[in-house]
Structures are given as C-alpha cells and as structure tokens.
Design an enzyme around this catalytic site. Structure first.
Site, PDB file in Angstrom:
ATOM      1  N   MET A  37       0.839  -1.203   0.000  1.00 56.37           N
ATOM      2  CA  MET A  37       0.000   0.000   0.000  1.00 56.37           C
ATOM      3  C   MET A  37       0.869   1.245   0.000  1.00 56.37           C
ATOM      4  O   MET A  37       0.390   2.351   0.313  1.00 56.37           O
ATOM      5  CB  MET A  37      -0.940  -0.008   1.207  1.00 56.37           C
ATOM      6  CG  MET A  37      -1.913  -1.192   1.131  1.00 56.37           C
ATOM      7  SD  MET A  37      -3.437  -0.920   2.041  1.00 56.37           S
ATOM      8  CE  MET A  37      -2.803  -0.727   3.671  1.00 56.37           C
ATOM      9  N   LEU A  40       6.624   3.337   1.426  1.00 52.16           N
ATOM     10  CA  LEU A  40       7.560   2.211   1.528  1.00 52.16           C
ATOM     11  C   LEU A  40       8.689   2.473   2.519  1.00 52.16           C
ATOM     12  O   LEU A  40       9.123   3.602   2.712  1.00 52.16           O
ATOM     13  CB  LEU A  40       8.146   1.910   0.143  1.00 52.16           C
ATOM     14  CG  LEU A  40       7.113   1.550  -0.936  1.00 52.16           C
ATOM     15  CD1 LEU A  40       7.806   1.285  -2.273  1.00 52.16           C
ATOM     16  CD2 LEU A  40       6.261   0.349  -0.533  1.00 52.16           C
ATOM     17  N   HIS A  41       9.157   1.382   3.121  1.00 50.31           N
ATOM     18  CA  HIS A  41      10.270   1.428   4.081  1.00 50.31           C
ATOM     19  C   HIS A  41      11.091   0.151   3.895  1.00 50.31           C
ATOM     20  O   HIS A  41      10.768  -0.680   3.033  1.00 50.31           O
ATOM     21  CB  HIS A  41       9.731   1.568   5.500  1.00 50.31           C
ATOM     22  CG  HIS A  41       8.637   0.578   5.837  1.00 50.31           C
ATOM     23  ND1 HIS A  41       8.875  -0.773   5.975  1.00 50.31           N
ATOM     24  CD2 HIS A  41       7.295   0.742   6.013  1.00 50.31           C
ATOM     25  CE1 HIS A  41       7.741  -1.396   6.263  1.00 50.31           C
ATOM     26  NE2 HIS A  41       6.762  -0.506   6.271  1.00 50.31           N
ATOM     27  N   HIS A  44       9.350  -3.281   3.425  1.00 50.39           N
ATOM     28  CA  HIS A  44       8.961  -3.571   2.041  1.00 50.39           C
ATOM     29  C   HIS A  44      10.209  -3.909   1.221  1.00 50.39           C
ATOM     30  O   HIS A  44      10.197  -4.801   0.366  1.00 50.39           O
ATOM     31  CB  HIS A  44       8.279  -2.360   1.397  1.00 50.39           C
ATOM     32  CG  HIS A  44       7.015  -1.921   2.062  1.00 50.39           C
ATOM     33  ND1 HIS A  44       6.934  -0.748   2.782  1.00 50.39           N
ATOM     34  CD2 HIS A  44       5.782  -2.476   2.116  1.00 50.39           C
ATOM     35  CE1 HIS A  44       5.695  -0.590   3.239  1.00 50.39           C
ATOM     36  NE2 HIS A  44       4.982  -1.634   2.855  1.00 50.39           N
ATOM     37  N   LYS A 156       5.173  -9.844   9.418  1.00 51.04           N
ATOM     38  CA  LYS A 156       4.604  -8.773  10.238  1.00 51.04           C
ATOM     39  C   LYS A 156       3.077  -8.852  10.252  1.00 51.04           C
ATOM     40  O   LYS A 156       2.434  -8.595  11.245  1.00 51.04           O
ATOM     41  CB  LYS A 156       5.080  -7.434   9.658  1.00 51.04           C
ATOM     42  CG  LYS A 156       4.186  -6.258   9.838  1.00 51.04           C
ATOM     43  CD  LYS A 156       4.688  -5.393  10.935  1.00 51.04           C
ATOM     44  CE  LYS A 156       3.892  -4.167  11.234  1.00 51.04           C
ATOM     45  NZ  LYS A 156       2.657  -3.934  10.589  1.00 51.04           N
ATOM     46  N   GLN A 160      -2.676 -12.176   7.801  1.00 50.40           N
ATOM     47  CA  GLN A 160      -2.860 -11.898   6.369  1.00 50.40           C
ATOM     48  C   GLN A 160      -2.165 -12.969   5.530  1.00 50.40           C
ATOM     49  O   GLN A 160      -2.740 -13.523   4.590  1.00 50.40           O
ATOM     50  CB  GLN A 160      -2.295 -10.516   6.052  1.00 50.40           C
ATOM     51  CG  GLN A 160      -2.041 -10.245   4.586  1.00 50.40           C
ATOM     52  CD  GLN A 160      -1.639  -8.802   4.346  1.00 50.40           C
ATOM     53  OE1 GLN A 160      -2.467  -7.904   4.438  1.00 50.40           O
ATOM     54  NE2 GLN A 160      -0.390  -8.557   4.045  1.00 50.40           N
ATOM     55  N   SER A 192       6.699   0.054   9.899  1.00 51.11           N
ATOM     56  CA  SER A 192       5.338   0.122   9.387  1.00 51.11           C
ATOM     57  C   SER A 192       5.101   1.515   8.826  1.00 51.11           C
ATOM     58  O   SER A 192       5.621   2.505   9.359  1.00 51.11           O
ATOM     59  CB  SER A 192       4.349  -0.137  10.525  1.00 51.11           C
ATOM     60  OG  SER A 192       3.053   0.273  10.138  1.00 51.11           O
ATOM     61  N   SER A 193       4.289   1.570   7.786  1.00 47.49           N
ATOM     62  CA  SER A 193       3.940   2.866   7.201  1.00 47.49           C
ATOM     63  C   SER A 193       3.230   3.740   8.229  1.00 47.49           C
ATOM     64  O   SER A 193       3.257   4.965   8.140  1.00 47.49           O
ATOM     65  CB  SER A 193       3.020   2.662   5.997  1.00 47.49           C
ATOM     66  OG  SER A 193       3.577   1.686   5.155  1.00 47.49           O
ATOM     67  N   ARG A 194       2.596   3.111   9.207  1.00 42.24           N
ATOM     68  CA  ARG A 194       1.861   3.879  10.219  1.00 42.24           C
ATOM     69  C   ARG A 194       2.778   4.528  11.243  1.00 42.24           C
ATOM     70  O   ARG A 194       2.361   5.469  11.925  1.00 42.24           O
ATOM     71  CB  ARG A 194       0.871   2.973  10.960  1.00 42.24           C
ATOM     72  CG  ARG A 194      -0.256   2.477  10.060  1.00 42.24           C
ATOM     73  CD  ARG A 194      -1.052   1.394  10.748  1.00 42.24           C
ATOM     74  NE  ARG A 194      -1.931   0.726   9.799  1.00 42.24           N
ATOM     75  CZ  ARG A 194      -3.182   1.092   9.557  1.00 42.24           C
ATOM     76  NH1 ARG A 194      -3.694   2.114  10.200  1.00 42.24           N
ATOM     77  NH2 ARG A 194      -3.912   0.448   8.669  1.00 42.24           N
TER      78      ARG A 194
HETATM   79  P1  AMP Z   1       1.592  -2.864   3.439  1.00 46.74           P
HETATM   80  O1  AMP Z   1       2.141  -1.861   2.511  1.00 46.74           O
HETATM   81  O2  AMP Z   1       1.595  -2.445   4.876  1.00 46.74           O
HETATM   82  O3  AMP Z   1       0.280  -3.446   2.978  1.00 46.74           O
HETATM   83  O4  AMP Z   1       2.616  -4.085   3.406  1.00 46.74           O
HETATM   84  C1  AMP Z   1       2.969  -4.715   2.200  1.00 46.74           C
HETATM   85  C2  AMP Z   1       3.749  -5.956   2.527  1.00 46.74           C
HETATM   86  O5  AMP Z   1       4.931  -5.596   3.252  1.00 46.74           O
HETATM   87  C3  AMP Z   1       2.968  -6.943   3.413  1.00 46.74           C
HETATM   88  O6  AMP Z   1       3.218  -8.256   2.974  1.00 46.74           O
HETATM   89  C4  AMP Z   1       3.556  -6.689   4.778  1.00 46.74           C
HETATM   90  O7  AMP Z   1       3.463  -7.796   5.641  1.00 46.74           O
HETATM   91  C5  AMP Z   1       5.008  -6.378   4.424  1.00 46.74           C
HETATM   92  N1  AMP Z   1       5.636  -5.636   5.506  1.00 46.74           N
HETATM   93  C6  AMP Z   1       5.186  -4.488   6.080  1.00 46.74           C
HETATM   94  N2  AMP Z   1       6.016  -4.112   7.087  1.00 46.74           N
HETATM   95  C7  AMP Z   1       6.992  -5.050   7.143  1.00 46.74           C
HETATM   96  C8  AMP Z   1       8.130  -5.237   7.983  1.00 46.74           C
HETATM   97  N3  AMP Z   1       8.429  -4.396   8.968  1.00 46.74           N
HETATM   98  N4  AMP Z   1       8.921  -6.307   7.755  1.00 46.74           N
HETATM   99  C9  AMP Z   1       8.634  -7.177   6.759  1.00 46.74           C
HETATM  100  N5  AMP Z   1       7.573  -7.051   5.945  1.00 46.74           N
HETATM  101  C10 AMP Z   1       6.765  -6.015   6.134  1.00 46.74           C
END
Ligand code: AMP
Length: 288
Positions: A37, A40-41, A44, A156, A160, A192-194
């Site tokens: 979503m 990015l960090h 991702h 994480k 899901q 986390s993006s949050r």
């Molecule tokens: P999101 O953009 O939050 O929907 O995450 C996209 C993907 O990145 C999902 O499969 C998440 O589980 C993974 N993800 C998010 N944060 C992390 C993290 N800190 N370490 C590893 N994978 C992550």
C-alpha cells in the site's frame, strides 16, 4: 533480466499498461510480485530484494485499497508518498511498479468480495470487520492480473499471510507464497507505514510492543504453560506503557486457531498509541 538500480523502473499506471508489460516478458521469465500500500520502508525493501534474488523480474504494486479499511478516517490518514516510493523501488532494483487508481482496480459498480472464512473473522478480522475480505479481494484481483510465479508477504502481517495462503489453496492458484521475516527498528518496533504518524513521545513508547512479546517468549521458555496468564501479563505490560490494547492472544501458528497441546505458538497483538494502531506478532518458544 537483472534488477539494476541504473535501469529505469517501468511505471504502470493502469491494468492495460500492466498487461502489455506482462505480455512482453519472455515465457520463461519468473515473475516475483510484491503487493503493497506504499509509504515504503526497509520492511517492504526486504520483500522486494528477496523477489529480485529469487525471480527474473520483480513487480511491486502500490494501491491503498479502500475495501480493506473499515474506518474512513484511517483510509484518509494513510500516508501516500508515491514519488519517494518510486525512487526507493528504483534504488532497490525493482523492475516495474503498478500504480492503479481505484477505478482501474474496481471498474464495476458493485465489487464481488472474496470471503475470508472463519479465521478471517478472528483477531485482526474481529477488530476490523471486513478488513480481510477486502484484502483478499484485492490480492486475488492482483494475482489474476499479474500472474506471478512467486508472491512475497511479510510475517509482520501473519494472519494476512495465513489467509492469502489459504485462499490460494482453496482457489487452486499455483503461486508460491513466500514469507519474509519482520524488519524492525533498533528498539524492536516493527517497521510500518503507520509509524510515521506517531508523535515523538509515542514513538519512544512504541518499543514496548516488542518488549512485551520478548518477555512472553522468555516466560514460555522458562516453563510458563498457562497461556491466558501470559496474555494477561502482556496486556497489563502494554497498558502500563501507555497502549490501549485491542487484543493480545497466543494462537496456533499453523491454524491461527486456539492452541492445543504441542502447537507451535505465535503471539499476536494489536494496540493503539494515540490514534495510531499498531500490530505485531512473534513466534514463541524459540531462543531469540
Ligand atoms: P503494506 O504496505 O503495509 O500493505 O505491506 C505490504 C507488505 O509488506 C505486506 O506483505 C507486509 O506484511 C510487508 N511488511 C510491512 N512491514 C513489514 C516489515 N516491517 N517487515 C517485513 N515485511 C513487512
């Protein structure tokens, strides 16, 4: 095709562009897909790098999926950083990024949603009604458009990951779902993006989420067998550190259901600091 930061990343703005790009790949090319979503960090980044390592081509999607948000305020507040994201993807060596609009993703008036089943209504699903059904709907649609060989998900979001695997099995999708370890900040906070929405004082408190899980792990390793007492300890530790706890549960890692004797255990948490909702989880019973 090798992922090199000097190769310009393909920006695919709708499903037609995605289809053209996909059809131009050689039939033997293994496609690794990372749905995100955005905002990015390095978490991702670890998925993208794994996709590049294991596949010939790495495609990332960025789509803030309205169907998986149960609070409109949360959807609006979700960070959107498209140009930084494209730069990061370029620097990681991703080959292409799919950036659909909501109408490209859901052109129909009424979207037929994918059911999330009983586990989809527990824990994160109980706290966020409709979340997993919305998530599976977009992931299924993305899989049908991208036709990946492998898709990369973070541990994480362990529930899901579990549900995506279950959906692929039930639908007979032959996609290798690859699980990647959680990438953490120095104090253990899962990236986390949050996190960028935390105030600086809440950011200082946020490492307690990881401490709570490592304490639970230590207690289990030193012989605690009463899981509800363990959950209560985690709950009160987090409350003491300023969190509003939504759930702190120990589940069977293989089924995401209540553990039975001999289960591999995972602790899963959701808690709020101010108006930022954080989730995390950890496999228990292993030395850190
Ligand atoms: P999101 O953009 O939050 O929907 O995450 C996209 C993907 O990145 C999902 O499969 C998440 O589980 C993974 N993800 C998010 N944060 C992390 C993290 N800190 N370490 C590893 N994978 C992550």
């Amino acid at each position: 095709m090798s992922g090199s930061p000097s190769t310009r990343i393909f920006e695919l703005r709708d499903s037609a562009a995605l289809q053209v790009w996909r059809e131009e790949l050689s039939e033997s090319a293994r496609v690794g897909f990372v749905p995100t979503m955005g905002a990015l960090h390095e978490g991702h980044g670890s998925l993208v790098k794994k996709a590049i390592e294991e596949c010939d081509v790495a495609l990332v999607s960025i789509f803030v999926n309205p169907l998986q948000f149960n609070e409109s305020g949360d959807l609006e507040a979700y960070p959107r950083t498209e140009s930084e994201d494209c730069h990061l993807l370029q620097s990681w060596g991703a080959h292409a990024v799919y950036l659909p609009t909501p109408t490209d993703m859901y052109p129909e008036a009424e979207v037929q949603k994918v059911g999330a089943g009983p586990i989809g209504n527990r824990l994160e699903g109980a706290a966020r009604p409709g979340h997993f059904s919305g998530m599976l709907t977009v992931v299924r649609r993305l899989f049908e458009r991208v036709h990946p060989h492998c898709a990369y998900f973070g541990q994480k979001d362990a529930q899901q990951l579990f549900l995506v695997r279950e959906m692929c099995e039930e639908a007979g999708l032959k996609i290798d779902i690859r699980a990647c370890p959680t990438v953490r900040e120095h104090d253990g906070l899962a990236m986390s993006s949050r996190n960028r929405r935390l105030t600086s004082s809440d950011r200082e408190k946020a490492g307690a989420l990881f401490q709570a899980m490592t304490q639970a792990n230590r207690a289990l390793l030193s012989g605690t067998s009463e899981l509800s007492a363990l959950e209560d300890q985690v709950h009160s530790f987090l409350q003491k550190h300023g969190f509003e706890v939504e759930y702190a549960k120990v589940v069977d890692d293989q089924t995401f259901d209540a553990p039975s004797p001999g289960s591999l255990l995972r602790i899963v948490l959701a808690a709020r600091l101010g108006n930022v909702r954080l989730i995390d989880n950890m496999l228990l019973g292993k030395e850190p």
